[in-house]
Design a protein around this motif. Structure first.
Motif, short mmCIF file in Angstrom:
data_model
loop_
_atom_site.label_atom_id
_atom_site.label_comp_id
_atom_site.label_asym_id
_atom_site.label_seq_id
_atom_site.Cartn_x
_atom_site.Cartn_y
_atom_site.Cartn_z
N VAL A 428 0.59 -1.23 0.35
CA VAL A 428 -0.41 0.27 0.05
C VAL A 428 1.08 1.51 0.30
O VAL A 428 0.68 2.29 -0.74
N GLU A 429 1.98 1.02 0.19
CA GLU A 429 3.05 2.19 0.70
C GLU A 429 3.54 2.75 -0.51
O GLU A 429 3.98 3.22 -1.19
N SER A 430 4.55 1.16 -1.29
CA SER A 430 4.80 1.91 -1.75
C SER A 430 3.87 1.76 -3.57
O SER A 430 4.34 2.70 -4.71
N LYS A 431 2.45 1.84 -3.21
CA LYS A 431 2.17 1.35 -4.86
C LYS A 431 1.18 2.28 -4.88
O LYS A 431 1.10 3.29 -5.49
N LEU A 432 0.58 2.78 -3.19
CA LEU A 432 -0.27 3.58 -3.73
C LEU A 432 0.15 5.24 -3.23
O LEU A 432 -0.46 6.24 -3.15
N LYS A 433 1.72 5.07 -3.09
CA LYS A 433 2.25 6.62 -2.33
C LYS A 433 1.49 7.48 -0.90
O LYS A 433 1.35 8.21 -1.44
N VAL A 434 0.49 6.43 -0.33
CA VAL A 434 0.37 7.53 0.57
C VAL A 434 1.60 7.04 2.22
O VAL A 434 2.02 6.36 1.69
N VAL A 435 1.12 7.43 3.01
CA VAL A 435 2.45 7.39 4.06
C VAL A 435 1.45 6.57 5.00
O VAL A 435 0.85 7.77 6.18
N LEU A 436 2.38 5.51 5.46
CA LEU A 436 1.43 4.74 6.96
C LEU A 436 1.36 5.82 8.03
O LEU A 436 2.68 6.81 8.57
N ARG A 437 0.39 5.84 9.26
CA ARG A 437 0.68 6.89 10.81
C ARG A 437 1.03 5.65 10.85
O ARG A 437 0.14 4.45 10.71
#
Length: 437
Positions: A428-437
């Motif tokens: 999710v972090e690598s493919k969706l370009k989101v920042v995990l919390r």
């Protein structure tokens, strides 16, 4: 280019340049069409060998055999193309044809609908239940008048093989071609594909049935009605009879709605098990579709229904994933020709909940998240649910999703679940370009 094959039944084989080879086998009123992407150098269908262009590539080791011995190469579906968004998990579903299994709830339901049309319209409706799920974007959208800006055309909703080719989103993708080929009464059943959410009633592969009937002027002129009114009345009579055939004597109501390809358009609802249930959508076919197919001065009706939706109600199946299981505790409960046998739940294993929070980007969509969860966990993912979201003073938005993991066949260990969740977070972090919390 057309080739004729001697098979014991009448066969017509047509090669569509750079797209697919289709073989239509005709036996009375039942047609089965198999597709062969542009990969086969040689194949064998129902014991009959034929050769096609030597420029076609040889089969790779990742080829998938579907019914009839026809083969689809993985590289023709999951390929290095900027528009391609078909994952391995979807490729592996191609050709499983649950609706062709006579002892499967979907096959039982399909055959029950066939029986209704055979009984009430003897010899009229031609049945297609093995048309190729790989279609052009034109067939899937343009030919049935889906607007250019319609959400269903987006990469978020549809599986694209390349910019011009998709996995069909609905069985209506075959309507224009069948009309052009002169068919006036037909039923099309098949697997359809849509990127979707994860819960007990949604799955990226499901099954639909489409029905079409065309009328000539002499059929409605004697009635004193205009063609549209005549077709709408005939449509409602037909589908009310089908609802009684499947559900017994039930209360029904018609609801006006909108579809791009019919006008007027309706939904049929029945009062079943103390609630109103939508059974199907239908309407009078838009004149533009008929004109393009050479059916000038005619009218037609069309309907579409989801087999899983109805089967879950008729057989009381609580989770759509069960249709895909090979567990004998499920498959042994159903028998050919027995519609509405109530599913008896077997041991329900405990769920495991894992939460994941992250700051979303402008391009984030929930469907993309669900695709990653499915790619990692497969059918072990029971539900993905947004449980919290907020936007901070800097304008950054955070989503918290709860992923429910549960196997329908065995208990999952903590180690297995933690590994799945770790992999999901990483992708999710690598493919969706989101920042995990």
């Amino acid at each position: 280019m057309k080739m004729f094959i001697q098979t014991g039944t009448r066969g017509i084989c047509t090669y569509h340049y750079k797209m697919k080879l289709t073989v239509t086998l005709t036996n009375s009123t039942h047609h089965s069409t198999l597709c062969i992407p542009s990969l086969l150098k040689q194949s064998q269908i129902f014991g009959t060998s034929f050769n096609v262009s030597s420029s076609w590539r040889s089969l790779s080791s990742s080829a998938l055999e579907i019914i009839g011995g026809v083969t689809i190469d993985k590289g023709d579906v999951v390929k290095d193309d900027p528009a391609n968004n078909v994952p391995d998990t979807i490729y592996k579903k191609l050709g499983l044809q649950l609706h062709q299994r006579d002892k499967h709830p979907l096959g039982i339901l399909k055959n029950a609908i066939y029986s209704y049309f055979d009984l009430n319209y003897s010899g009229k409706f031609v049945k297609f239940d093995n048309l190729c799920p790989i279609v052009s974007a034109k067939e899937n959208f343009d030919d049935v008048l889906v607007p250019a800006d319609h959400v269903s055309r987006s990469y978020n909703d549809t599986y694209y093989i390349d910019a011009q080719t998709v996995l069909r989103c609905h069985t209506s993708a075959h309507q224009a071609e069948l009309l052009k080929n002169g068919h006036t009464h037909f039923l099309v059943t098949g697997d359809v594909y849509r990127r979707d959410s994860i819960d007990s009633t949604h799955y990226p592969v499901f099954h639909q049935m489409e029905g079409v009937r065309v009328f000539s002027p002499d059929e409605w002129e004697a009635s004193g009605k205009d063609g549209t009114s005549y077709a709408a009345e005939d449509l409602k009579k037909c589908l009310e009879g089908l609802a009684r055939h499947l559900f017994g004597s039930v209360e029904m109501r018609w609801v006006d709605t909108y579809f791009p390809f019919t006008e007027p358009s309706f939904e049929l609802e029945i009062y079943f098990q103390e609630k109103w249930l939508e059974v199907l959508g239908c309407g009078v076919t838009e004149q533009e579709i008929l004109k393009r197919s050479g059916n000038v001065d005619k009218v037609a009706w069309a309907f579409g229904l989801g087999l899983e939706r109805l089967a879950m109600v008729l057989f009381e199946i609580p989770d759509i994933r069960l249709f895909w299981t090979s567990d004998e505790r499920f498959t042994s409960q159903f028998s050919k020709g027995l519609l509405g046998v109530k599913f008896k739940p077997f041991s329900k294993f405990p769920p495991c909940y894992k939460d994941m929070s992250f700051w979303i980007s402008d391009s984030f969509t929930e469907n993309n998240l669900c695709e990653i969860v499915r790619a990692v966990a497969g059918d072990l993912a029971e539900e993905v649910q947004l449980i919290d979201n907020f936007t901070n003073k800097k304008g950054m938005t955070s989503h918290c999703y709860r992923i429910t993991y549960r196997s329908m066949e065995l208990s999952l260990t903590d180690e297995e679940i933690n590994h799945l969740q770790f992999t999901v977070r990483e992708k999710v972090e690598s493919k969706l370009k989101v920042v995990l919390r």
